[in-house]
Each structure stands twice: as C-alpha cells, then as structure tokens.
Design a protein around this motif. Sequence first.
Motif, short mmCIF file in Angstrom:
data_model
loop_
_atom_site.label_atom_id
_atom_site.label_comp_id
_atom_site.label_asym_id
_atom_site.label_seq_id
_atom_site.Cartn_x
_atom_site.Cartn_y
_atom_site.Cartn_z
N ASN A 165 29.01 -7.30 27.39
CA ASN A 165 29.57 -7.13 28.71
C ASN A 165 30.87 -7.09 29.16
OD1 ASN A 165 31.66 -9.61 30.05
ND2 ASN A 165 30.13 -10.00 28.78
N GLU A 166 31.33 -6.42 29.82
CA GLU A 166 32.25 -5.56 29.71
C GLU A 166 34.15 -6.77 29.95
OE1 GLU A 166 34.26 -1.76 32.24
OE2 GLU A 166 34.45 -3.62 33.50
N GLN A 167 33.97 -7.40 30.72
CA GLN A 167 34.55 -8.15 30.95
C GLN A 167 35.10 -9.40 28.95
OE1 GLN A 167 37.00 -8.55 33.31
NE2 GLN A 167 37.98 -9.46 31.95
N ASP A 168 34.07 -9.68 28.71
CA ASP A 168 34.17 -10.20 27.45
C ASP A 168 34.64 -9.59 26.24
OD1 ASP A 168 31.16 -12.60 27.45
OD2 ASP A 168 32.94 -12.53 28.49
N ALA A 169 34.21 -7.85 26.45
CA ALA A 169 35.39 -7.35 25.53
C ALA A 169 35.46 -6.93 25.60
CB ALA A 169 34.00 -5.82 25.55
N LEU A 170 36.72 -6.25 26.57
CA LEU A 170 37.52 -6.68 27.64
C LEU A 170 38.10 -7.66 26.64
CD1 LEU A 170 38.11 -5.27 30.72
CD2 LEU A 170 38.33 -3.80 28.55
N ASP A 171 38.30 -8.84 27.27
CA ASP A 171 38.80 -9.56 26.61
C ASP A 171 39.16 -10.18 25.09
OD1 ASP A 171 37.80 -12.26 29.01
OD2 ASP A 171 39.71 -10.88 28.80
N ALA A 172 38.04 -9.35 24.54
CA ALA A 172 37.92 -9.40 22.74
C ALA A 172 38.74 -8.98 22.15
CB ALA A 172 36.70 -9.75 22.74
#
Lengths: 182, 408
Positions: free
Chosen positions: A39-46
Amino acid sequence: MVAPELVKEAQAGNRDALITLLREIETHVYRTAYYILGNEQDALDASQEALIRIYTKINSYEEKALFKTWVQRIVTNICIDKFRRAKPTVSIEEHEMVFTSQLNVEEEMLSGYLAQDIRVAIDKLPEHHRSVVVLRYLQDFSYHEIAESLNLPLNTVKSYLFRARQQLQTLLQEYQKGGVRG
Amino acid sequence: MNCQEVIELMQRQLDQDLDADEEHLLRSHLKDCLDCALMFERLQLLSEELTKLPKVAPPYSLVDAILPRLSEMDTQAAASDHDVVVAPASTAKLPGAEAPKKLPWTHRFGSYVSWKLAGGVVAAGLAIGTIMVGMEPSSSRNADGLLQPSSASKESAASTAQSANDAKPAAPASSNDAGISSMQVMDQSVSYKAAPASGTSTPAATPVPEVKASTSGLGGGEVQRVAPVPAEEPQQQAGPKETSKPLEAADSRPEQVNTQELTPSSHPVASLEPKDTKTINKGTAVEEPPANSEALADKPVNKAKVNEEKNGMFGIMAMPSASPDMGVEEALSGPLYTALVDQHKVVIRNTKTNDVIFTSSKVWTDADTIVLVSWSEDNKLTYQVKIGEQTHTYVIELSTQTEILVSP
C-alpha cells in the motif's frame, strides 16, 4: 543506473552529490517498498526511512557490491523488519493459492482484473518469495543481483521465484476455467 | 525428460536462463505433452502480467520530504559532539581548542554549529583551569577538596564577589548558566556565602564577576566570552522563577551527589542536601541554587580535576597563541621550508623566498588545535590536529604535493 562517480562524490562528503544520488534512486526505492508492503502509505514511510538510512550509511557501501543491490537490500530489510504486519500470508507448501474469479470472458476486463488479482496474490506471498518477485519484475534484477540484495544463495533465489510463479499461475487456471472453457 | 524437470526448464526460460540445447529440449517436450504446454502457457502469461505491473512512482518527492530530517540529523550530530564537550569543559586546555568531531563528511556542516557557544564553553573551561591552578592542587584529589577551597582564595573570592556583585546586573545571570555550571567548582561555597549576604535572586551572578576578577590577570580576554554563553543546562539557577526546573534537578540530584566522591561530613554545603529537598518547595532562591550548583558542579568538577591532573593544566599558561583571531598562529621552520598555520590551514613556504609552496586543502576551525610537529629530512611535514578529544596526524609530502592522514 547511478553513475559511480556520483556515489564516490557522495561518499567523499559532498552533500550535494549525496542528495542528488538520493533523488536518482528514490523512485526505485519507493517502487520496491510499494510492492512489498502492498500500500502507498506504508511504502511512503518505508522508503523515506530507507533514504535516510542510505544517507547516513552511505560510507558503509563497498564497491564490491553493485550500488543498486546495496540500495535494494536496505529497502527490503526495512520493509521486512519494520513494517511487517500480521498479514494472512499463505504457507506456500500447504496451500494452493486458489482464487475464484467472477469474471466474464472479455479479455480486456480479464487482463485488468487479472492484474489486480495478481497484485493481491503477490501480497499474499510469504515475504521472501514476494521480495524475490518484486526484485525480479520491478527492478529487473538477475538471479545473482537478487541473491546479493537479499543475501540469499543463488539456488534459494531460484527456488523462491519458481515457487512463487508456480503458485501465482494457479490463479490463471481459474481464469482459464472461467473464461476459455466456461 | 520428465515433466517435473521440464517445468524447471520452463521457469528458467522465463528468465532467459536456458542455453540453446536446453531450449531445444524444452520445445520438443512441449510438443508432445499437453499438460506441460498448458502450464507453460500459463507461466508465460503470468510472467507477462508481472512484467506489466505498473512502475509506480511516489506521489511527491521523497527527498524533499526528508530534507528537514536530514538537516536536523546533521545538526544533532554536530551538537551531540558539543554536549560531550560541555561536561568535561575544562579538558579544553587551549582557547578555541574545542570543536565537534569533524568527520570528513561532516565537514560542511560546521556552519550549523554555534562557534560562539563552543568558544564560550572553552573559555569557561579555561577559566576553571586557571582558577584551579591558583589553588593548591596537591591537596585536592577529590571534589571534596575542591569544594572546600583554601580559605584564602575563598575569602578573596567572597570579597570580590561582594564588591563586584552590584556591578554585575542580572543580564548575564540567565545567560551564563552553562558557563556557570562548570565554574561553580569553587564557587558554590562562595555563592552559598554570598547568597545570604546579597540576598538577591541571582546568586549566580556573583560567581561571574568573581571569576572575571580573578582571572583578569591571566588573559581574561577569553573569559569575557563567557557572558554570551547561552544556557546549556536548563536546570540552573537564575532566581526563583526557575524553581520548577531546579526542583527537578534537585530531586534527582541527591542520589547522584551522594555517589560522588564527596564526603558529606567534611563538606560544608553537603549538609544542605537533605534540607534542600524539603525546603526546596519553599522556592527560596538562596537554598536551591547552592544545592544545585554544588550538585551539578560535582560532575564537571571531578572530571575537571582528574583531567587537570592528567593533562597538566600548567601547560596552558605556556601556550603561546590564545588569540582566536585570524592570522598566523604558529610556524615551524625546516631546512628548506617553513610551515605555518594561516587562517586555520597549514601553509608551507620556501624559507628563503617566502613563496607559498603548498596550501593545505584542509581548513580547520578556531575550535581545533593545529600543532606543527616536525620536518623530516626529506621535507615531509608532520602536523596534528586536535578536534575535541581526538588527535589526527597528517603528513604533507611536498615532492608529491600530497597531504595524507596517517592516524588514527
């Protein structure tokens, strides 16, 4: 890929070079994170975490490995370690990954839904199988480069990749049943 | 070939891992085996779909998003080296000798650091050192001795504190906290005495003039820089306004103080400790600060003292260049060449013609200490840079116009 001179400059302490370097790789970092985490949000954080780590640890990169594999190693480690969620990953040995599809025959729709279902299916793969698939198909890594990134033996890489594809293709069996023969 | 083996070939084929012979084997099997043919078809389709997965990109620039964090980290990295400096501030023997550790890659981030702060802290440390020199070092092996300075200096300090007290307004009081923390060394008993006398809310102010007065004769130019030092340890005393902070400090301090080398029995101020925690709530400026100052001063005191013994504080007096200004700070003449430190970098000139032969690309700061060590017979200059607690040794070789780090 990234120019080696840029990496050297960055390691020499040239902050501008380091920032430029990060800009060059940020999309690749994000892409891997996106598909591993789903998912996008987790990807942005990571991926931001990964970029920061690359920034601070730039001097730990040694030329004996490819820069891109070093980068991907950092991303995949962060994704696997920090953001592991209790996802219903299916044990690839025990279960056939069977998906029922409610599609009609039209090929365009088929491929569209198929693509989506494949995404879902990838998400259900155990994380190491998933990582191998992501590096193979989204980063175009060779077996060897995947092995370097994930710190796995070559044969294990092949084994994971082949297993993953084997499982994913069962998905298509459903489509074939539903479409061509139904 | 059995189907299992062929499937393996199929898989490898998808990654272009087959040689010509293997390809042939695969194709011929598929001709005759429908199951495998269908399987291969599915695998190929799957592989195609995987290849077609969207090459997603982040919705905004991630690097831009993290730039503030990166800058913060750089500042913190530099600042944390600062904090290391503050506590054992007295180990800074040379004025302008302190700086955050400079790794090559942090070299650019020097501008994030407040050099005034560094300089002020150094000056504070120097002040301590010079004061301690004025005392009897032999008798004071532990903080106990320090905190009970010889009566002579005590009295003179107290008197100067009294007289200078009015001269010093509250202005530096709030700003000199950090400097004061380490300067409290022999001042707590002074401030303790002075406090009831002055009865003001800024007993902290008294040590300042006292220090200045006594060190003025020792190149007090540096001490002047104590004033602008901003508060490093927030729980310093600056009057009853800051009761809450000293409160916390005092509460947590007692145990710490007790674990210090202090022998409470012989320590005049120590008897205050148990009282303090009880009376602290009254918020009296008089009682709090001494306890705090004593408590907080203990650590730097101990370290300061120990370091003094180790490093030979007396050496400071002998150091030639105390000037933080630009200009030539040191020179080392060799047979053919002379090495100088010019504007914080090493420059080598021809001794006779004074032409510049080599200019170091490494520019240090006035918080580092550059020591020109020696010339070798084959005209190699060895010099050292002391940054914080680390000493780096460089060798400049004129024949190759190189400058290399030899240690650490």
